[in-house]
Design an enzyme around this catalytic site. Structure first.
Site, PDB file in Angstrom:
ATOM      1  N   ARG A  17      41.211  58.142  55.084  1.00 23.03           N
ATOM      2  CA  ARG A  17      42.476  58.650  54.691  1.00 23.03           C
ATOM      3  C   ARG A  17      43.147  59.726  53.914  1.00 23.03           C
ATOM      4  NH1 ARG A  17      47.682  58.802  57.666  1.00 23.03           N
ATOM      5  NH2 ARG A  17      49.414  57.717  56.929  1.00 23.03           N
ATOM      6  N   ALA A  90      51.212  50.039  55.156  1.00 24.21           N
ATOM      7  CA  ALA A  90      51.647  49.023  56.553  1.00 24.21           C
ATOM      8  C   ALA A  90      50.345  48.665  57.455  1.00 24.21           C
ATOM      9  CB  ALA A  90      52.130  50.591  56.745  1.00 24.21           C
ATOM     10  N   GLU A 113      38.788  22.440  47.930  1.00 18.40           N
ATOM     11  CA  GLU A 113      38.133  21.175  46.249  1.00 18.40           C
ATOM     12  C   GLU A 113      38.744  21.580  44.695  1.00 18.40           C
ATOM     13  OE1 GLU A 113      33.834  22.988  45.689  1.00 18.40           O
ATOM     14  OE2 GLU A 113      33.734  23.038  47.707  1.00 18.40           O
ATOM     15  N   GLY A 114      40.387  21.640  44.695  1.00 19.02           N
ATOM     16  CA  GLY A 114      41.163  21.870  44.397  1.00 19.02           C
ATOM     17  C   GLY A 114      41.589  22.841  44.113  1.00 19.02           C
TER      18      GLY A 114
END
Length: 156
Positions: A17, A90, A113-114
Site C-alpha cells: 500500500r 478502513a 481459561e480465566g
C-alpha cells in the site's frame, strides 16, 4: 499463532500500500508498530516454548510458566489485532475481512481459561511469593538483598 497472522497481514499490506507518495512500510511510525508487533510475537512464542519445556520436564514451575505464556499470548494477540487493523485503516474493518475475525478471536483468548485480570492477580501473587522466598533464602545465608529495598516484605 493468531498474533503471527496479524503480523503477516500487516507486513504484506504495508509492503503493498502506498500513502503520501511512498509505500507504508517506509513510514517511521509504521516501522515502529511492526517492530513492536514482531518483538511481542517472538516474546510470546518463547514464553510458550519455555512453558512447554517445563511441562515436559514435569517441573514444579510449569503451571506458573503456562499461565504467564497464556497471559502474554492473549495480550499480544489483542494488541497485534488492534495494530493490524490500525495499519490497514478502513480496509481492515469490514466484517468479511480476516482481521475482523482475528480481532474477535483475540478477544476470546483474553477470556478463556480465566480473564486477563484474573491472570494478572494470580501471576502477581506468584511473583511476590517468589520474591519473598528469595529474600528468605538470602537472609538464611546471611546475605543482603541487592534491590533498593532494605527490608523484606511479608510473605503473601
Amino acid at each position: 499463532m493468531l498474533a503471527q497472522a496479524c503480523l503477516d497481514a500487516s507486513l504484506d499490506y504495508t509492503s503493498a500500500r502506498c500513502q503520501f507518495g511512498k509505500v507504508l512500510r517506509e513510514h517511521d511510525l509504521v516501522r515502529r508498530e511492526i517492530t513492536q508487533m514482531a518483538t511481542q510475537v517472538e516474546a510470546a512464542r518463547l514464553l510458550t516454548y519455555r512453558a512447554a519445556s517445563l511441562q515436559d520436564a514435569q517441573q514444579l514451575d510449569a503451571p506458573h510458566a503456562t499461565a504467564m505464556a497464556k497471559y502474554c499470548a492473549a495480550q499480544t494477540a489483542s494488541k497485534a489485532a488492534n495494530t493490524a487493523i490500525q495499519l490497514h485503516g478502513a480496509n481492515g474493518i469490514g466484517p468479511g475481512n480476516a482481521l475482523h475475525r482475528l480481532l474477535g478471536d483475540a478477544r476470546v483468548m483474553e477470556l478463556i481459561e480465566g480473564t486477563t485480570q484474573l491472570h494478572e492477580i494470580n501471576l502477581a501473587a506468584h511473583v511476590y511469593r517468589q520474591r519473598a522466598r528469595e529474600l528468605g533464602a538470602l537472609a538464611f545465608r546471611g546475605e543482603a538483598p541487592t534491590s533498593g529495598s532494605h527490608q523484606a516484605a511479608p510473605p503473601v
